[in-house]
Write a protein that holds these residues in place. Structure first.
Motif, PDB file in Angstrom:
ATOM      1  N   CYS A 171       0.813  -1.223   0.000  1.00 17.00           N
ATOM      2  CA  CYS A 171       0.000   0.000   0.000  1.00 17.00           C
ATOM      3  C   CYS A 171       0.842   1.267   0.000  1.00 17.00           C
ATOM      4  O   CYS A 171       0.451   2.275  -0.595  1.00 17.00           O
ATOM      5  N   VAL A 172       2.014   1.256   0.670  1.00 21.11           N
ATOM      6  CA  VAL A 172       2.872   2.439   0.619  1.00 21.11           C
ATOM      7  C   VAL A 172       3.323   2.715  -0.813  1.00 21.11           C
ATOM      8  O   VAL A 172       3.157   3.829  -1.323  1.00 21.11           O
ATOM      9  N   PRO A 173       3.882   1.721  -1.533  1.00 18.15           N
ATOM     10  CA  PRO A 173       4.248   1.993  -2.935  1.00 18.15           C
ATOM     11  C   PRO A 173       3.055   2.364  -3.809  1.00 18.15           C
ATOM     12  O   PRO A 173       3.209   3.135  -4.759  1.00 18.15           O
ATOM     13  N   SER A 174       1.862   1.844  -3.495  1.00 17.47           N
ATOM     14  CA  SER A 174       0.687   2.190  -4.298  1.00 17.47           C
ATOM     15  C   SER A 174       0.387   3.677  -4.213  1.00 17.47           C
ATOM     16  O   SER A 174       0.109   4.336  -5.220  1.00 17.47           O
ATOM     17  N   SER A 175       0.445   4.239  -2.996  1.00 14.18           N
ATOM     18  CA  SER A 175       0.198   5.672  -2.856  1.00 14.18           C
ATOM     19  C   SER A 175       1.342   6.471  -3.461  1.00 14.18           C
ATOM     20  O   SER A 175       1.130   7.547  -4.040  1.00 14.18           O
ATOM     21  N   GLU A 203      -6.131  -4.947   0.067  1.00  8.37           N
ATOM     22  CA  GLU A 203      -6.115  -4.036  -1.072  1.00  8.37           C
ATOM     23  C   GLU A 203      -5.124  -4.453  -2.164  1.00  8.37           C
ATOM     24  O   GLU A 203      -5.043  -3.799  -3.204  1.00  8.37           O
ATOM     25  N   GLN A 204      -4.357  -5.489  -1.905  1.00  9.80           N
ATOM     26  CA  GLN A 204      -3.253  -5.824  -2.805  1.00  9.80           C
ATOM     27  C   GLN A 204      -3.345  -7.271  -3.287  1.00  9.80           C
ATOM     28  O   GLN A 204      -3.891  -8.121  -2.586  1.00  9.80           O
ATOM     29  N   PRO A 205      -2.756  -7.535  -4.504  1.00 11.71           N
ATOM     30  CA  PRO A 205      -1.974  -6.633  -5.355  1.00 11.71           C
ATOM     31  C   PRO A 205      -2.806  -5.849  -6.366  1.00 11.71           C
ATOM     32  O   PRO A 205      -2.266  -5.241  -7.277  1.00 11.71           O
ATOM     33  N   GLN A 206      -4.140  -5.869  -6.231  1.00 10.96           N
ATOM     34  CA  GLN A 206      -4.961  -5.216  -7.249  1.00 10.96           C
ATOM     35  C   GLN A 206      -4.748  -3.697  -7.303  1.00 10.96           C
ATOM     36  O   GLN A 206      -4.826  -3.094  -8.381  1.00 10.96           O
ATOM     37  N   TRP A 207      -4.463  -3.066  -6.155  1.00 13.58           N
ATOM     38  CA  TRP A 207      -4.268  -1.620  -6.160  1.00 13.58           C
ATOM     39  C   TRP A 207      -2.984  -1.252  -6.900  1.00 13.58           C
ATOM     40  O   TRP A 207      -2.998  -0.433  -7.822  1.00 13.58           O
ATOM     41  N   ILE A 208      -1.869  -1.874  -6.524  1.00 12.65           N
ATOM     42  CA  ILE A 208      -0.599  -1.514  -7.161  1.00 12.65           C
ATOM     43  C   ILE A 208      -0.617  -1.876  -8.642  1.00 12.65           C
ATOM     44  O   ILE A 208      -0.121  -1.117  -9.483  1.00 12.65           O
ATOM     45  N   ASN A 209      -1.209  -3.010  -9.003  1.00 12.15           N
ATOM     46  CA  ASN A 209      -1.281  -3.388 -10.415  1.00 12.15           C
ATOM     47  C   ASN A 209      -2.097  -2.381 -11.217  1.00 12.15           C
ATOM     48  O   ASN A 209      -1.768  -2.066 -12.362  1.00 12.15           O
ATOM     49  N   SER A 231      -4.194  -9.585 -13.715  1.00  9.47           N
ATOM     50  CA  SER A 231      -4.033  -9.921 -12.299  1.00  9.47           C
ATOM     51  C   SER A 231      -4.943  -9.063 -11.429  1.00  9.47           C
ATOM     52  O   SER A 231      -5.589  -9.567 -10.504  1.00  9.47           O
ATOM     53  N   ALA A 232      -4.998  -7.760 -11.729  1.00 10.14           N
ATOM     54  CA  ALA A 232      -5.827  -6.858 -10.924  1.00 10.14           C
ATOM     55  C   ALA A 232      -7.300  -7.191 -11.075  1.00 10.14           C
ATOM     56  O   ALA A 232      -8.032  -7.293 -10.080  1.00 10.14           O
ATOM     57  N   TYR A 233      -7.754  -7.375 -12.302  1.00 17.35           N
ATOM     58  CA  TYR A 233      -9.190  -7.541 -12.520  1.00 17.35           C
ATOM     59  C   TYR A 233      -9.716  -8.815 -11.873  1.00 17.35           C
ATOM     60  O   TYR A 233     -10.857  -8.846 -11.393  1.00 17.35           O
ATOM     61  N   ARG A 234      -8.932  -9.866 -11.821  1.00 16.27           N
ATOM     62  CA  ARG A 234      -9.412 -11.107 -11.204  1.00 16.27           C
ATOM     63  C   ARG A 234      -9.711 -10.908  -9.723  1.00 16.27           C
ATOM     64  O   ARG A 234     -10.536 -11.627  -9.159  1.00 16.27           O
ATOM     65  N   ALA A 244     -12.802   2.314  -7.770  1.00  9.52           N
ATOM     66  CA  ALA A 244     -11.768   3.243  -8.228  1.00  9.52           C
ATOM     67  C   ALA A 244     -10.682   2.512  -9.009  1.00  9.52           C
ATOM     68  O   ALA A 244     -10.189   3.018 -10.029  1.00  9.52           O
ATOM     69  N   GLU A 245     -10.298   1.329  -8.539  1.00 12.14           N
ATOM     70  CA  GLU A 245      -9.299   0.548  -9.283  1.00 12.14           C
ATOM     71  C   GLU A 245      -9.866   0.076 -10.617  1.00 12.14           C
ATOM     72  O   GLU A 245      -9.153   0.027 -11.627  1.00 12.14           O
TER      73      GLU A 245
END
Length: 696
Positions: A171-175, A203-209, A231-234, A244-245
């Motif tokens: 989550c830190v790298p996502s922001s 929240e991960q890995p869908q947020w960062i992806n 990967s995110a959509y699944r 939002a994602e």
């Protein structure tokens, strides 16, 4: 209605197994109200802290504001009452409040700044790092267009130590990536974000992806972007929390020339707009959808009719691409204007307009499974069908291409590649429906439901199969026939009154076609699924009718008798339950003896083991009923017989053996053999709580 404390704690415990949604939210709020009424302050605090997490990670963060604020005020009044653990939970959750509050234009921006100041004060007082404080100051600055400030907070955070209150490694790298993308620093965003793609939290890995999609595309990394999208959509597709994602994934479809794929996502997820977790997420999804729809208009598909799935018993009326684009454009701009009024600038309106005007970036990225040459098992057949799609498309044979898409989706599912089968079927359905090929489209819908189930998305599989069965009154296209599909839906639902109803409907279909064994099996499952109280009498009558049919397999009869006995036992009709169980025991005892004789010269067959397992369950149930009827000697006899049948006596987790031992101990105690009962408890590691938990 009032509750005792014990009843209230049970009601709270029951919420743990409830799926996220209105019923769970209402149940938690009911527990809170009654806990307050009873003066259970510590319990009310714990419930609200748990509810804050549920609300925040669903799509109702506004409810989280209320539950969190109550907890913070209660703690500030009496910190010694709640302790250090409660303080840590409050300091962790304040990040959620700040992340959400600035995404509501009705909330004054100063409220977000006040929360940030309060967060910093509390963190400093506790000797904690400013890492999380700087992270969230940067996110708020970025959201209101103060990009220079966002960059400054980002760089300060990067130099600050992490601690236990910092967000996770994903989550830190996502922001950070979100801020870097807004600053146009794509290469740095990729460098910071890529290591986090293997991280996992809610929240991960869908947020960062999702955040990495735009920098990947803008730097020409199309294949990495496609893999990140998939990967995110699944992980996104079953939860409105991720609206939002999903918007970022819609933009990816536009940027890579895949407006058709984007349309599939819009048709499926547009009902989520009614559950948008924040107005900002709502505006972003609407704007990204406008970009997709505009691309389709530019391709001459503005009059294409869109159909949407039902949501909570309601279905949005069909509409055209052009009409929906106009509606969502107005919606997105209206929300952006509210943010501008609150923020005192036009940053959000300009940003939303840029989203809506998005177009392709660089070379297109082939996203369809029909553009991929697969080399995994089953690849030869799939490749052949992909080539058939291309050939039919090239010659203008639209119907042939659509049927080839359907055949490829079937081949992918047969090759145990369900994720690709989902994509292929969704694309095939769009073409089949556009061409008016209704029968093939329905067949493809059935296939898609199966693919979703095999890909681990049972909720979506249930939704699609339920809609098909409710719409189609006869058999669904292809095999199996309707009663089997109804039983399949019951299996996918697993438990509860709805699952029971579908099993009961399947039983009626099997009866109509003379399939007695399948009828008995479906009725057994209908009874074991916890049917609605109003349905029990009818199910029991139907079961008695089925049991009277001649020529039914012994195991099927015994299994149904067992299920009937459970219902009768639950209804307090113990004598009838005992009669059913004794009949089932006699049937299986004879069958087991015959099977044992047949396999005496060889290893025990699986069929023999299954019969013995069912017989053990029936004997244990019979022992329990006899004990309640005041016949401990007969109960002991049945329990010992059940114990003799349980396999793997050294396995401490063998549930069948555990149940048999418990009812045997209780039978021994009932007839006064306490010394033997205590020894049996010691031998099997039982205590009084185990005996109390057993419900017979």
């Amino acid at each position: 209605m009032s509750h005792t404390e014990q009843e209230l704690r049970k009601l709270y415990h029951d919420t743990f197994s409830m799926p996220k949604g209105a019923a769970k939210f209402a149940a938690l709020e009911e527990v809170m109200r009654h806990a307050d009424a009873l003066g259970l302050v510590e319990f009310a605090f714990d419930v609200r802290m748990q509810a804050t997490s549920v609300f925040q990670h669903s799509w109702v963060p506004a409810k989280a504001f209320l539950s969190y604020s109550w907890c913070l005020a209660a703690y500030d009044r009496e910190p010694e009452r709640f302790g250090a653990r409660a303080e840590h939970r409050l300091l962790w959750n304040i990040k959620w409040m700040i992340y959400s509050v600035h995404q509501f234009p009705e909330v004054p921006l100063q409220r977000a700044f006040d929360l940030l100041d309060d967060m910093e004060r509390r963190y400093r007082r506790g000797g904690h790092s400013m890492h999380a404080v700087l992270q969230h100051r940067g996110l708020v600055a970025e959201s209101v267009g103060e990009l220079e400030q966002a960059q400054e907070f980002y760089e300060r955070m990067d130099r600050t130590r992490r601690d236990s209150l910092s967000d996770c490694a994903g989550c830190v790298p996502s922001s950070q990536v979100r801020t870097l993308v807004a600053l146009g620093r794509d290469e740095e965003a990729i460098r910071i974000g890529e290591p986090a793609r293997t991280s996992f939290c809610s929240e991960q890995p869908q947020w960062i992806n999702s955040e990495l999609l735009l920098p990947y595309v803008r730097t020409g990394r199309g294949e990495q972007a496609l893999e990140a999208h998939r990967s995110a959509y699944r992980r996104i597709r079953d939860n409105p929390h991720h609206l939002a994602e999903l918007a970022l994934n819609l933009r990816f479809c536009v940027h890579t020339g895949n407006a058709g794929r984007g349309l599939d996502l819009i048709e499926r997820h547009l009902p989520w707009l009614g559950q948008a977790r924040t107005p900002l997420a709502e505006a972003e999804f609407a704007a990204a959808a406008v970009a997709v729809l505009t691309a389709l208009e530019n391709q001459g598909e503005g009059e294409l009719l869109l159909r949407f799935p039902a949501a909570e018993g309601r279905r949005r009326p069909d509409t055209s691409v052009t009409a929906l684009a106009a509606e969502l454009r107005e919606r997105a701009l209206d929300i952006a204007a509210r943010f501008d009024t609150r923020n005192g600038n036009d940053y959000q309106s300009n940003r939303i307009r840029r989203w809506m005007a998005a177009g392709p970036i660089g070379e297109s990225v082939p996203m369809s499974v029909f553009s991929v040459r697969a080399h995994t098992p089953g690849g030869d057949r799939v490749r052949g069908l992909i080539e058939k799609v291309a050939a039919a498309t090239a010659t203008g044979d639209a119907e042939g291409a659509a049927r080839a898409r359907l055949a490829a989706a079937e081949a992918l599912l047969e090759a145990e590649r369900p994720a690709e089968a989902v994509e292929a079927a969704e694309e095939a359905i769009r073409e089949l429906e556009r061409l008016g090929m209704t029968g093939d489209a329905t067949r493809c819908q059935v296939l898609l439901a199966r693919a979703y189930e095999q890909d681990g998305h049972r909720a979506e599989a249930v939704r699609r199969l339920r809609e098909l069965l409710e719409k189609q009154h006869g058999d669904l296209p292809g095999s199996p026939d309707r009663p089997e599909w109804e039983a399949t839906l019951g299996e996918w639902l697993r438990y509860g009154p709805e699952a029971s109803r579908w099993y009961a409907s399947a039983a009626q279909g099997f009866a109509a076609s003379g399939r007695t064994a399948e009828r008995l099996s479906a009725l057994r499952r209908a009874l074991l699924c916890n049917p609605a109280p109003t349905a029990v009498a009818e199910l029991l009558a139907e079961a008695e009718s089925a049991l009277a049919e001649p020529g039914t397999p012994v195991e099927s009869r015994a299994g149904l008798l067992h299920a009937c006995a459970r219902m009768l036992h639950h209804d307090g009709r113990l004598t009838e339950a005992a009669t059913h169980l004794a009949t089932a025991r006699d049937l299986l005892a004879g069958a087991s003896a015959a099977q044992s004789a047949q396999s005496a010269q060889s290893a025990e067959t699986a069929e023999t083991a299954e019969t013995a397992e069912l017989l053990g369950e029936i004997l244990t149930a019979l022992a329990g009923v006899r004990l309640r009827l005041g016949a401990p000697d007969a109960a002991e006899e049945a329990a010992r017989a059940a114990l003799d049948l349980t396999t793997d006596p050294d396995d401490p987790w063998n549930e069948a053996r555990w149940n048999a031992v418990v009812v045997l101990v209780r039978s021994l105690r009932a007839r006064g053999a306490r010394t033997e009962a205590e020894q049996l408890m010691a031998d099997h590691g039982l205590d009084e709580e185990d005996l109390d938990e057993w419900d017979g």
